[in-house]
Write a protein that holds these residues in place. Structure first.
Motif, PDB file in Angstrom:
ATOM      1  N   GLY A  55      48.482   5.888  -9.110  1.00 20.78           N
ATOM      2  CA  GLY A  55      49.118   5.984 -10.422  1.00 20.78           C
ATOM      3  C   GLY A  55      47.998   5.093 -11.385  1.00 20.78           C
ATOM      4  N   ALA A  56      48.040   3.835 -11.143  1.00 23.67           N
ATOM      5  CA  ALA A  56      47.311   3.011 -11.732  1.00 23.67           C
ATOM      6  C   ALA A  56      45.891   3.268 -11.891  1.00 23.67           C
ATOM      7  CB  ALA A  56      47.383   1.649 -11.066  1.00 23.67           C
ATOM      8  N   GLY A  59      45.534   6.043 -14.149  1.00 25.30           N
ATOM      9  CA  GLY A  59      45.577   5.630 -15.540  1.00 25.30           C
ATOM     10  C   GLY A  59      44.430   4.904 -16.126  1.00 25.30           C
ATOM     11  N   GLU A  60      43.790   4.135 -15.284  1.00 27.26           N
ATOM     12  CA  GLU A  60      42.558   3.347 -15.672  1.00 27.26           C
ATOM     13  C   GLU A  60      41.384   4.374 -15.919  1.00 27.26           C
ATOM     14  OE1 GLU A  60      39.522   0.203 -13.728  1.00 27.26           O
ATOM     15  OE2 GLU A  60      41.529   0.200 -12.891  1.00 27.26           O
ATOM     16  N   ALA A  62      41.567   7.379 -16.979  1.00 25.41           N
ATOM     17  CA  ALA A  62      42.053   8.311 -17.991  1.00 25.41           C
ATOM     18  C   ALA A  62      41.760   7.535 -19.109  1.00 25.41           C
ATOM     19  CB  ALA A  62      43.403   8.505 -18.120  1.00 25.41           C
TER      20      ALA A  62
END
Length: 73
Positions: A55-56, A59-60, A62
């Motif tokens: 997930g991290a 997110g990075e 994105a």
């Protein structure tokens, strides 16, 4: 009445607010004389750790894409 003040462990012992330094295990074993101490602290399993990392990473990616750091071709 609550004053909002707080003290660290050393200050609390000096002021007589605490008897001595210790932690939960110390109290359970030495004060209560518990034969067995069970730790109920929640722990992440491997799947949860991987999901957070994935997930991290998403997110990075994105954030970089939103800033124009990645080209979407």
């Amino acid at each position: 009445m609550f004053s909002g003040l707080f003290w660290n462990g050393e200050q609390a012992v000096k002021m007589g607010l605490a008897d001595e330094f210790g932690n939960l295990d110390y109290v359970a074993r030495e004060v209560v004389k518990a034969e067995e101490v069970i730790d109920y602290t929640p722990r992440e399993n491997v799947a949860e750790r991987l999901a957070k990392r994935f997930g991290a990473a998403l997110g990075e990616g994105a954030v970089k894409a939103a800033r124009g750091g990645l080209s979407m071709r």
